[in-house]
Design a protein around this motif. Structure first.
Motif, PDB file in Angstrom:
ATOM      1  N   UNK A   1      -4.711   5.639 -19.973  1.00 53.01           N
ATOM      2  CA  UNK A   1      -4.515   4.906 -18.726  1.00 53.01           C
ATOM      3  C   UNK A   1      -5.162   5.704 -17.603  1.00 53.01           C
ATOM      4  N   UNK A   2      -5.846   4.996 -16.685  1.00 48.78           N
ATOM      5  CA  UNK A   2      -6.525   5.626 -15.554  1.00 48.78           C
ATOM      6  C   UNK A   2      -6.232   4.836 -14.283  1.00 48.78           C
ATOM      7  N   UNK A   3      -6.295   5.525 -13.160  1.00 48.48           N
ATOM      8  CA  UNK A   3      -6.227   4.867 -11.852  1.00 48.48           C
ATOM      9  C   UNK A   3      -7.559   5.084 -11.155  1.00 48.48           C
ATOM     10  N   UNK A   4      -8.073   4.002 -10.569  1.00 48.55           N
ATOM     11  CA  UNK A   4      -9.195   4.078  -9.632  1.00 48.55           C
ATOM     12  C   UNK A   4      -8.705   3.381  -8.374  1.00 48.55           C
ATOM     13  N   UNK A   5      -8.557   4.136  -7.286  1.00 46.24           N
ATOM     14  CA  UNK A   5      -7.914   3.594  -6.088  1.00 46.24           C
ATOM     15  C   UNK A   5      -8.559   4.117  -4.815  1.00 46.24           C
ATOM     16  N   UNK A   6      -8.536   3.290  -3.785  1.00 42.90           N
ATOM     17  CA  UNK A   6      -8.934   3.731  -2.449  1.00 42.90           C
ATOM     18  C   UNK A   6      -7.757   4.429  -1.762  1.00 42.90           C
ATOM     19  N   UNK A   7      -6.604   4.414  -2.414  1.00 43.08           N
ATOM     20  CA  UNK A   7      -5.440   5.117  -1.877  1.00 43.08           C
ATOM     21  C   UNK A   7      -5.642   6.617  -1.958  1.00 43.08           C
ATOM     22  N   UNK A   8      -4.649   7.349  -1.540  1.00 43.92           N
ATOM     23  CA  UNK A   8      -4.765   8.807  -1.460  1.00 43.92           C
ATOM     24  C   UNK A   8      -4.342   9.490  -2.754  1.00 43.92           C
ATOM     25  N   UNK A   9      -5.244  10.261  -3.288  1.00 40.67           N
ATOM     26  CA  UNK A   9      -4.968  11.015  -4.508  1.00 40.67           C
ATOM     27  C   UNK A   9      -3.749  11.920  -4.323  1.00 40.67           C
ATOM     28  N   UNK A  10      -3.624  12.493  -3.144  1.00 42.47           N
ATOM     29  CA  UNK A  10      -2.507  13.405  -2.872  1.00 42.47           C
ATOM     30  C   UNK A  10      -1.165  12.707  -3.046  1.00 42.47           C
ATOM     31  N   UNK A  11      -1.066  11.448  -2.627  1.00 41.55           N
ATOM     32  CA  UNK A  11       0.166  10.677  -2.817  1.00 41.55           C
ATOM     33  C   UNK A  11       0.339  10.351  -4.302  1.00 41.55           C
ATOM     34  N   UNK A  12      -0.741   9.921  -4.947  1.00 41.97           N
ATOM     35  CA  UNK A  12      -0.668   9.558  -6.365  1.00 41.97           C
ATOM     36  C   UNK A  12      -0.274  10.738  -7.243  1.00 41.97           C
TER      37      UNK A  12
ATOM     38  N   UNK B   1      -6.839  10.408 -12.499  1.00 42.57           N
ATOM     39  CA  UNK B   1      -6.704   9.596 -11.291  1.00 42.57           C
ATOM     40  C   UNK B   1      -7.948   9.824 -10.450  1.00 42.57           C
ATOM     41  N   UNK B   2      -8.611   8.738 -10.119  1.00 42.50           N
ATOM     42  CA  UNK B   2      -9.776   8.790  -9.247  1.00 42.50           C
ATOM     43  C   UNK B   2      -9.398   8.061  -7.960  1.00 42.50           C
ATOM     44  N   UNK B   3      -9.324   8.780  -6.863  1.00 43.10           N
ATOM     45  CA  UNK B   3      -8.869   8.185  -5.605  1.00 43.10           C
ATOM     46  C   UNK B   3      -9.440   8.963  -4.425  1.00 43.10           C
ATOM     47  N   UNK B   4      -9.213   8.420  -3.254  1.00 35.27           N
ATOM     48  CA  UNK B   4      -9.667   9.081  -2.031  1.00 35.27           C
ATOM     49  C   UNK B   4      -8.832  10.339  -1.805  1.00 35.27           C
ATOM     50  N   UNK B   5      -9.471  11.329  -1.242  1.00 34.57           N
ATOM     51  CA  UNK B   5      -8.701  12.525  -0.887  1.00 34.57           C
ATOM     52  C   UNK B   5      -9.352  13.234   0.293  1.00 34.57           C
TER      53      UNK B   5
ATOM     54  N   UNK C   1       0.838  -1.205   0.000  1.00 34.18           N
ATOM     55  CA  UNK C   1       0.000   0.000   0.000  1.00 34.18           C
ATOM     56  C   UNK C   1       0.876   1.259   0.000  1.00 34.18           C
ATOM     57  N   UNK C   2       0.447   2.256  -0.733  1.00 35.53           N
ATOM     58  CA  UNK C   2       1.247   3.476  -0.890  1.00 35.53           C
ATOM     59  C   UNK C   2       1.598   4.133   0.434  1.00 35.53           C
ATOM     60  N   UNK C   3       0.744   3.987   1.435  1.00 32.93           N
ATOM     61  CA  UNK C   3       0.988   4.598   2.743  1.00 32.93           C
ATOM     62  C   UNK C   3       2.232   4.005   3.410  1.00 32.93           C
ATOM     63  N   UNK C   4       2.564   2.776   3.065  1.00 35.56           N
ATOM     64  CA  UNK C   4       3.715   2.115   3.678  1.00 35.56           C
ATOM     65  C   UNK C   4       5.049   2.637   3.160  1.00 35.56           C
ATOM     66  N   UNK C   5       5.053   3.295   2.019  1.00 29.75           N
ATOM     67  CA  UNK C   5       6.264   3.910   1.469  1.00 29.75           C
ATOM     68  C   UNK C   5       6.363   5.383   1.849  1.00 29.75           C
ATOM     69  N   UNK C   6       5.275   5.941   2.305  1.00 31.65           N
ATOM     70  CA  UNK C   6       5.184   7.394   2.403  1.00 31.65           C
ATOM     71  C   UNK C   6       4.896   7.881   3.821  1.00 31.65           C
TER      72      UNK C   6
ATOM     73  N   UNK D   1       2.076  15.127   1.170  1.00 28.91           N
ATOM     74  CA  UNK D   1       1.676  13.840   0.600  1.00 28.91           C
ATOM     75  C   UNK D   1       2.249  13.700  -0.813  1.00 28.91           C
ATOM     76  N   UNK D   2       2.108  14.742  -1.610  1.00 28.15           N
ATOM     77  CA  UNK D   2       2.606  14.699  -2.988  1.00 28.15           C
ATOM     78  C   UNK D   2       4.118  14.491  -3.013  1.00 28.15           C
ATOM     79  N   UNK D   3       4.822  15.195  -2.147  1.00 26.33           N
ATOM     80  CA  UNK D   3       6.281  15.050  -2.071  1.00 26.33           C
ATOM     81  C   UNK D   3       6.661  13.618  -1.680  1.00 26.33           C
ATOM     82  N   UNK D   4       5.904  13.034  -0.756  1.00 30.97           N
ATOM     83  CA  UNK D   4       6.189  11.672  -0.308  1.00 30.97           C
ATOM     84  C   UNK D   4       5.922  10.633  -1.406  1.00 30.97           C
ATOM     85  N   UNK D   5       5.085  10.964  -2.370  1.00 32.74           N
ATOM     86  CA  UNK D   5       4.759  10.038  -3.456  1.00 32.74           C
ATOM     87  C   UNK D   5       5.972   9.545  -4.224  1.00 32.74           C
TER      88      UNK D   5
END
Length: 152
Positions: free
Chosen positions: A119-130, A142-146, A27-32, A83-87
């Protein structure tokens, strides 16, 4: 036996990806954000699961709430820009970074340049990270949680 070549009938193709576990192993949160607030991932996700079951909450909303609470409790400000920087720390499965160019070239060659590939992303992850991942440039949207940010 002859092989009949199939032709494209449509002029647009959309490839839609989830992110965590599809393009990235973890999960993206584990890297960021979890390393930033010094929370072991297994502890965080166990707490998300426990609280969402005990409180009857949607797990996605529970993780977003807990992430915010834990950052506040650790006196770590994490906003849209952070969040964006951590991406940039997100890692990908082998081959992901070249996948988009290879697919675009394949469709261009096979479709004779008449086919649009998006190409598109649909994710429950954070848009800010993506918004900060290195492969963002390949996505039409990108369609994601924010989070909702209130201007000061």
């Amino acid at each position: 036996m002859t092989c009949k070549r199939l032709s494209f009938k449509q002029d647009s193709i959309a490839l839609v990806y989830d992110f965590d576990g599809t393009l990235s192993p973890q999960p993206m949160q584990e890297y960021t954000v979890l390393p930033k607030i010094n929370i072991p991932p297994h502890e965080f996700w166990a707490e998300v699961t426990k609280q969402s079951k005990e409180l009857g909450e949607e797990p996605m909303l529970t993780y977003m709430r807990l992430l915010h609470e834990k950052a506040d409790n650790n006196h770590v400000h994490i906003g849209r820009d952070e969040f964006k920087r951590l991406g940039k720390h997100v890692q990908y499965f082998q081959g992901v970074e070249t996948w988009f160019g290879r697919m675009n070239e394949f469709v261009r060659n096979e479709g004779g340049g008449r086919i649009k590939l998006r190409h598109y992303i649909i994710s429950a992850g954070l848009r800010e990270i993506l918004e900060g991942v290195s492969i963002k440039k390949h996505f039409a949207n990108i369609f994601a949680s924010e989070y909702h940010y209130v201007p000061f």
